[in-house]
Scaffold this motif. Structure first.
Motif, short mmCIF file in Angstrom:
data_model
loop_
_atom_site.label_atom_id
_atom_site.label_comp_id
_atom_site.label_asym_id
_atom_site.label_seq_id
_atom_site.Cartn_x
_atom_site.Cartn_y
_atom_site.Cartn_z
N CYS A 6 -11.66 43.12 -20.43
CA CYS A 6 -12.01 42.51 -22.33
C CYS A 6 -13.15 41.61 -21.98
CB CYS A 6 -11.04 42.22 -23.11
SG CYS A 6 -11.60 41.77 -24.47
N GLN A 7 -13.99 41.02 -22.34
CA GLN A 7 -15.40 39.62 -22.00
C GLN A 7 -15.03 39.55 -23.32
OE1 GLN A 7 -16.34 39.35 -18.82
NE2 GLN A 7 -17.47 38.08 -19.71
N ILE A 8 -15.44 38.01 -23.35
CA ILE A 8 -15.56 37.53 -24.97
C ILE A 8 -17.39 36.76 -24.67
CG2 ILE A 8 -14.89 35.48 -26.28
CD1 ILE A 8 -11.85 35.21 -25.65
N GLN A 9 -18.22 36.76 -25.90
CA GLN A 9 -19.24 36.15 -26.15
C GLN A 9 -19.16 36.03 -27.00
OE1 GLN A 9 -20.65 40.20 -25.84
NE2 GLN A 9 -21.13 40.10 -23.65
N GLY A 10 -20.18 34.94 -27.06
CA GLY A 10 -20.69 34.37 -28.50
C GLY A 10 -19.70 33.71 -28.84
N ALA A 11 -19.22 32.50 -28.65
CA ALA A 11 -18.24 31.77 -29.48
C ALA A 11 -18.26 30.66 -30.79
CB ALA A 11 -17.04 30.35 -28.47
N THR A 12 -17.32 30.53 -31.23
CA THR A 12 -18.51 30.07 -33.01
C THR A 12 -18.05 28.60 -31.81
OG1 THR A 12 -16.84 31.16 -34.10
CG2 THR A 12 -17.70 29.23 -34.84
N ASN A 13 -17.10 27.94 -31.19
CA ASN A 13 -17.69 26.42 -30.91
C ASN A 13 -17.56 26.67 -29.40
OD1 ASN A 13 -18.06 24.96 -33.43
ND2 ASN A 13 -16.15 24.43 -34.23
N SER A 14 -18.51 25.26 -28.97
CA SER A 14 -17.82 24.54 -27.44
C SER A 14 -16.39 25.03 -27.40
CB SER A 14 -18.46 23.84 -27.05
OG SER A 14 -18.55 22.80 -27.80
N ASN A 15 -15.46 24.16 -28.02
CA ASN A 15 -14.44 23.75 -27.41
C ASN A 15 -13.16 24.61 -28.26
OD1 ASN A 15 -14.60 23.46 -30.50
ND2 ASN A 15 -13.70 21.52 -29.82
N SER A 16 -13.50 26.00 -28.69
CA SER A 16 -12.62 26.80 -29.05
C SER A 16 -11.79 27.52 -28.11
CB SER A 16 -13.28 28.51 -29.78
OG SER A 16 -14.56 27.94 -30.72
N GLN A 17 -10.26 27.96 -28.58
CA GLN A 17 -9.42 28.19 -28.27
C GLN A 17 -9.42 29.96 -28.07
OE1 GLN A 17 -6.29 25.03 -28.20
NE2 GLN A 17 -7.18 24.20 -26.95
N PHE A 18 -8.43 30.43 -26.66
CA PHE A 18 -8.22 32.04 -27.78
C PHE A 18 -7.03 32.57 -27.06
CE2 PHE A 18 -13.15 32.66 -27.91
CZ PHE A 18 -13.47 31.70 -27.21
N ALA A 19 -6.30 33.28 -28.18
CA ALA A 19 -5.50 33.85 -27.78
C ALA A 19 -5.59 35.31 -27.33
CB ALA A 19 -4.38 33.29 -29.00
N ILE B 86 1.51 45.69 -26.32
CA ILE B 86 1.97 45.60 -24.25
C ILE B 86 2.19 43.84 -24.17
CG2 ILE B 86 0.97 46.03 -22.23
CD1 ILE B 86 -0.73 48.04 -23.32
N LEU B 87 1.07 43.55 -24.66
CA LEU B 87 1.25 42.04 -24.07
C LEU B 87 0.57 41.13 -24.63
CD1 LEU B 87 0.84 41.61 -20.20
CD2 LEU B 87 2.45 40.84 -21.23
N LYS B 88 0.89 39.11 -25.25
CA LYS B 88 0.40 38.74 -25.56
C LYS B 88 -0.02 37.27 -25.09
CE LYS B 88 1.87 40.15 -30.58
NZ LYS B 88 2.31 39.61 -31.54
N MET B 89 -1.34 36.44 -24.87
CA MET B 89 -0.81 35.33 -24.70
C MET B 89 -1.20 34.62 -25.83
SD MET B 89 -3.18 34.00 -21.25
CE MET B 89 -5.30 34.48 -22.46
N ASP B 90 -0.66 33.45 -25.46
CA ASP B 90 -1.49 32.45 -26.89
C ASP B 90 -2.41 31.64 -26.18
OD1 ASP B 90 1.21 30.40 -26.65
OD2 ASP B 90 -0.13 30.42 -25.30
N ARG B 91 -2.98 30.76 -27.40
CA ARG B 91 -4.25 29.63 -26.72
C ARG B 91 -3.56 28.68 -25.89
NH1 ARG B 91 -4.46 25.53 -30.51
NH2 ARG B 91 -3.08 24.97 -31.94
N TYR B 92 -2.61 28.65 -25.87
CA TYR B 92 -2.25 27.63 -24.54
C TYR B 92 -1.44 28.52 -23.29
CZ TYR B 92 -1.10 25.04 -28.56
OH TYR B 92 -1.17 23.98 -29.70
N HIS B 93 -1.93 29.69 -22.75
CA HIS B 93 -2.32 30.81 -21.70
C HIS B 93 -0.76 30.67 -21.89
CE1 HIS B 93 -6.19 28.20 -21.29
NE2 HIS B 93 -6.17 29.39 -21.94
N ILE B 94 -0.07 30.81 -22.56
CA ILE B 94 1.56 31.36 -22.53
C ILE B 94 1.89 32.66 -23.08
CG2 ILE B 94 4.09 30.93 -23.59
CD1 ILE B 94 3.35 28.46 -24.25
#
Length: 1015
Positions: free
Chosen positions: A702-715, A730-738
């Protein structure tokens, strides 16, 4: 008399059996606590009563009750209020109110009570629980019940114009009561009019009930039916009482009582608020039908005169035996009293005519018993107008003053006075003037043709129905005179008159008010010097000017606008508040209403004197908002706007005159929308379709492209969707990588792995793939960004899809695909078979999964029988799981049994078979798979019969079949037991003492022998 031990044992056994039966039957009774259904809406400051009862209990007939409440802010914290068992149970916040009997329990019966709260407070809102202690020995049933209480504000108002009213018997009477309510809930209004006499209870006159029906009081029912009393609703809030013919008995205080009613969930109506108005005192004077009547006439010697002539007016009273009566006579000119002769002949001259009377120009006297005369000498043009006289019949009480019994007025006489030829003239600049409240008024008065010195007087009257009164004057020697009503404003400098030149006078008025509207008159008098040094009035002229003062409230307009009604977060909000229609000093208050709220809150106030006041309710504005204003415009600028500043704005403008607020205007409501920045996030799957063999490992990227901000975090979350089924996590990973395991990880913890290759690249690894892994795998990415208040929030999710196809290395298993249908009655069992239609090898193991589909809904898994003979419930319906059974009647055939089928079990049933074999390492691996056709099952309601009715109810079945059977068996046992004992003991004794008896069962002999037997 002694009884046989065996007989006592038999009776004890029988009693024990009966007790067991009674206990078994009684166990069906359960305790039930009931309380009024909620929510109950009651007004703040008014009482409430909550009923509670208990049934189905054991123990004493008088049960104890306890009331508690739970606040909505903390719904799990119990707050005890009052108890019938423990008087000290109340918590601190209620203890004093319980002690003062403001909160108390009233017992109605042993099993029902009423909770009374006499004065509701806002803090009383919440969930109320009524509970009863257990007296049953065992816990069975419910021991508490809850209801919801909502405390709303009392918005009911009632008012009416009060003051003493003097009426004659037979006169009509109308009174109006203003009733309104701002309650948000649906309520009904009732209005009742009462008459309260001195020392008596109030009498109901008439009522408009909550169901919009009219109900008269018992004392007024006849007059209501005859149409003499009515109650009408005028407009939205006005209720008018009408009495067409007053009676002396109607004298007293009349007032209006309003009530507000609400309907509870049990459909009963409850009065939540009540208001009474101040009373109006009504005095009804009795009319004496036998009193002698009289007539009044007026006569004038001449009705058209020239200046300097004499006017004589005669007022004639016509009544028999006039000398036996007392009269008071008054003369009026244009409704202004000139003079009056009292019943004892005392003369009173009106204020404006005292000077002329002292100079002999006016004379008033009683010419005869019926004729009263007024003479005006040297008449002037200002004396022309309408004249009439008023006669009051007076009655003298012994040793007391005169009282008026009846009054009549004559017709009017119009007197015309023609001025002598003169070029003396007065003219005002504007005959009609229109200004706005607070504006500066200026009226010019020009004089021409005067022969001596002149004086000016400015006079005012509200309308043509009122006389003129002095405002301000300037004497011929320049002395300033002030009218009594205007002295303060003249001293303050708001009113003044100035002589601009020899011929012009000006009246100036600052800070004009709506009460200043009316007719202004400029009166100029020409004075001539006499030989004795005194001044004599030669002529006097005047001219009027009509002034209209529009109230500020009617002309002032306020509006709010913005350059942009929708802005992006972080931009600036600019609002402009404009005022038109006035030039007076203004104060502006900016208000804000949050989205989802109904309350406007103040942001900042810019006072007319330049002061700025920030309000604490919205302190987030103070450090990011700038305000300024000029005479007619106010600006509000909010920098770095966020969602907190999104909502509705309004400006409220107050107009001030002489440090007094004269008007208040609210602008339109302007909605400002603050939008989140548009998401630029895109998510891509490296391979939309993947085909892999079973038992291998698979990586889905899964490839993320075109983030809104440079400091964006992803879940990042991964979901799996088998064909024709819903999503499974199946699995979840929050923006804190938990990481958080999904539903599919519960039983297969080591099957899935999530790899974060970089900040924008993620992989899902599936180990040892199975056929069940075929389907759509979704990568769902949620982007988090910071708002201007440094708070993180999520943007809309984006996802990418990968279709995974797991191929079998061999495809040896085949399952029958024939579609069948079954129709069974409700409560019966049905079987759905799954048959393998291929050769079964000895090394093969099978996993069978059953599916259910209702109409067009996707298939849902019910049960899996794994290759290692382990059952797994896949259905969310626990009740259905209890009714499912699985068995294999033969090799290759698997059967699913649904017990006690219901109508909800109707649908299509199918199965899927996965074949497993041992690999070289000794582990099971899937080799092939196959799916069956479907079996359509229709469960219908059976025909109802007496047999089915009895058999379908356990209690009824036990009563009809089980209970009688047990009782019969017990009775038979008892009979045989008694027979055996009597044969062995009692009968043996009888045979020893009386062997001559022929019949063993003869009752008389048995009783006789028992009484004499030594046994």
């Amino acid at each position: 008399m002694e009884r046989s031990p065996s007989l006592d044992g038999c009776m004890a056994f029988l009693l024990c059996c009966l007790v067991i039966l009674l206990q078994w039957d009684y166990s069906f009774a359960q305790r039930l606590v009931q309380v009024q259904d909620g929510p109950l809406y009651r007004a703040n400051g008014y009482p409430i009563t909550i009923a509670c009862n208990v049934s189905g209990f054991k123990g004493p007939s008088e049960q104890n009750f306890e009331f508690s409440m739970y606040l909505s802010a903390n719904p799990t914290a119990e707050i005890k209020i009052i108890s019938t068992l423990d008087p000290s149970t109340a918590y601190a916040i209620y203890r004093q109110r319980v002690k003062n009997k403001e909160i108390e329990i009233e017992r109605i019966t042993g099993s029902s009570v009423l909770l009374h709260i006499k004065n509701l407070q806002q803090s009383d809102q919440g969930q109320y629980e009524c509970s009863t202690p257990n007296t049953d020995g065992t816990y069975l049933g419910s021991y508490s019940a809850m209801t919801d209480l909502k405390v709303i504000q009392d918005t009911l108002t009632a008012s009416m114009s009060t003051g003493p009213l003097r009426k004659l018997e037979g006169d009509p009477l109308q009174l109006e009561c203003e009733v309104s309510s701002q309650t948000l809930q649906h309520t009904h209004i009732s209005v009742t009019w009462y008459l309260r006499k001195a020392g008596q209870d109030p009498l109901q006159i008439i009522s408009l009930m909550r169901d919009f029906t009219l109900t008269p009081g018992s004392e007024f029912e006849y007059r209501y039916k005859s149409g003499q009393i009515g109650l009408d609703k005028i407009g939205i809030t006005t209720y008018r009482l009408t009495i067409t013919h007053l009676q002396v008995a109607d004298q007293g205080n009349i007032y209006c009582q309003a009530g507000e009613w609400i309907q509870d969930p049990d459909k009963s109506w409850f009065k939540i608020a009540s208001k009474e108005t101040q009373p109006s005192s009504v005095e009804v004077q009795k009319v004496d039908k036998e009193t002698d009547d009289f007539n009044v006439r007026i006569e004038a010697t001449e009705e058209e005169l020239q200046e300097g002539e004499t006017l004589e007016l005669k007022c004639i009273v016509e009544i028999p035996n006039i000398l036996d009566h007392y009269f008071s006579v008054a003369w009026f000119k244009d409704s202004q009293e000139m003079a009056r002769i009292g019943p004892m002949g005392v003369l009173t001259i009106g204020g404006r005519y005292t000077g002329r009377e002292s100079q002999g120009e006016i004379r008033v006297f009683k010419k005869s018993g019926s004729d009263y005369v007024i003479i005006i000498k040297h008449i002037k043009t200002k004396d022309q107008g309408a004249y009439h006289c008023s006669v009051s019949k007076e009655e003298k009480s012994p040793g007391g003053p005169f009282t008026t019994k009846e009054m009549k007025e004559s017709s009017q006489v119009q007197v015309q006075v023609t001025a002598l030829e003169s070029n003396f003239n007065v003219a005002v600049s504007n005959r009609t003037i229109n200004i706005v409240e607070g504006d500066h008024l200026q009226i010019s008065c020009k004089v021409a043709g005067m022969q001596g010195q002149v004086s000016v007087a400015w006079q005012y009257k509200k309308d043509n129905q009122n006389p003129f009164s002095d405002v301000i004057s300037l004497s011929l020697n320049g002395a300033l005179g002030a009218g009594a009503q205007y002295r303060q404003r003249i001293d303050r400098g708001d009113i003044r008159t100035v002589r601009i030149n020899q011929e012009s006078f000006v009246l100036e008025m600052s800070h004009s008010l709506p009460s200043d509207a009316g007719i202004y008159r400029c009166v100029v008098t020409d004075w001539i010097a006499q030989t004795d040094g005194n001044w004599k009035e030669r002529d006097s002229k005047s001219q009027e000017s009509s002034l209209t003062v529009s109230p500020l409230d009617s002309v002032m307009r306020t509006s709010i606008k913005s350059r942009h009604a929708q802005i992006e977060e972080g931009k600036e909000i600019t609002l402009i508040c404009s005022v038109s229609g006035t030039k007076v000093p203004l104060s502006t208050t900016w208000k804000f209403q949050k989205n989802g709220s109904s309350q406007l809150q103040d942001i900042v106030t810019l006072h007319y004197n330049g002061d700025i006041k920030w309000h604490r309710e919205l302190n987030n504005f103070e450090f990011k908002t700038s305000v300024h204003k000029d005479d007619r415009t106010s600006f509000l600028k909010v920098s770095k706007a966020s969602i907190l500043e999104a909502g509705t704005y309004q400006c409220v403008v107050e107009a001030w005159i002489s440090q007094t607020k004269r008007a208040k205007k609210e602008s339109n409501m302007l909605a400002i929308i603050v939008t989140k920045p548009g998401s630029k996030l895109t998510v891509r799957s490296e391979q939309p379709v993947l085909e892999r063999n079973v038992n291998g490992d698979v990586e889905i990227a899964c490839q993320i492209q075109g983030a809104t901000n440079s400091n964006s975090q992803f879940a990042v979350s991964w979901y799996f969707t088998p064909s024709e089924m819903g999503n499974t996590t199946i699995l979840k990973m929050d923006r804190y990588h938990i990481l958080e395991n999904g539903e599919m990880m519960k039983n297969r913890k080591h099957k899935f792995q999530l790899i974060r290759q970089s900040a924008d690249s993620y992989k899902l690894v599936i180990l040892q793939t199975e056929f069940g892994d075929s389907g759509k795998h979704y990568c769902v990415v949620e982007e988090w960004v910071q708002d201007p208040n440094n708070k993180w929030y999520a943007l809309p999710q984006q996802s990418a899809e990968t279709q995974l196809i797991i191929r079998a290395t061999e495809n040896n298993v085949r399952v029958l695909k024939n579609n069948t249908s079954v129709r069974i009655p409700e409560s019966n069992d049905f079987i759905v078979n799954c048959t393998i239609d291929s050769d079964i090898q000895a090394m093969s193991h099978f996993s069978v999964t059953w599916y259910y589909q209702n109409h067009e809904d996707p298939k849902l898994p019910l049960l899996t029988f794994s290759h290692d003979s382990v059952f797994e419930n896949l259905s969310l319906n626990k009740e259905l799981w209890k009714r499912m059974q699985f068995y294999s009647p033969s090799a290759g055939t698997y059967s699913l049994v649904i017990r006690n089928a219901g109508v909800d079990d109707t649908g299509k049933y199918s199965c899927k078979v996965d074949e497993y074999v041992l690999n070289c390492e000794g582990n099971m691996q899937p080799r092939s798979t196959g799916e069956s056709g479907f079996t359509e099952v229709v469960v219908h309601h059976p025909d109802v019969s007496t047999y089915s009715t009895v058999c379908s109810s356990k209690s009824l079945f036990d009563f009809v079949f089980i209970y009688p059977f047990i009782i019969i068996v017990l009775l038979i046992c008892v009979i045989f037991f008694l027979y055996y004992k009597m044969r062995k003991g009692g009968i043996h004794c009888l045979s020893n003492t009386n062997r001559q008896n022929k019949s063993l069962w003869k009752e008389k002999d048995i009783l006789q022998n028992l009484s004499t037997s030594p046994c």
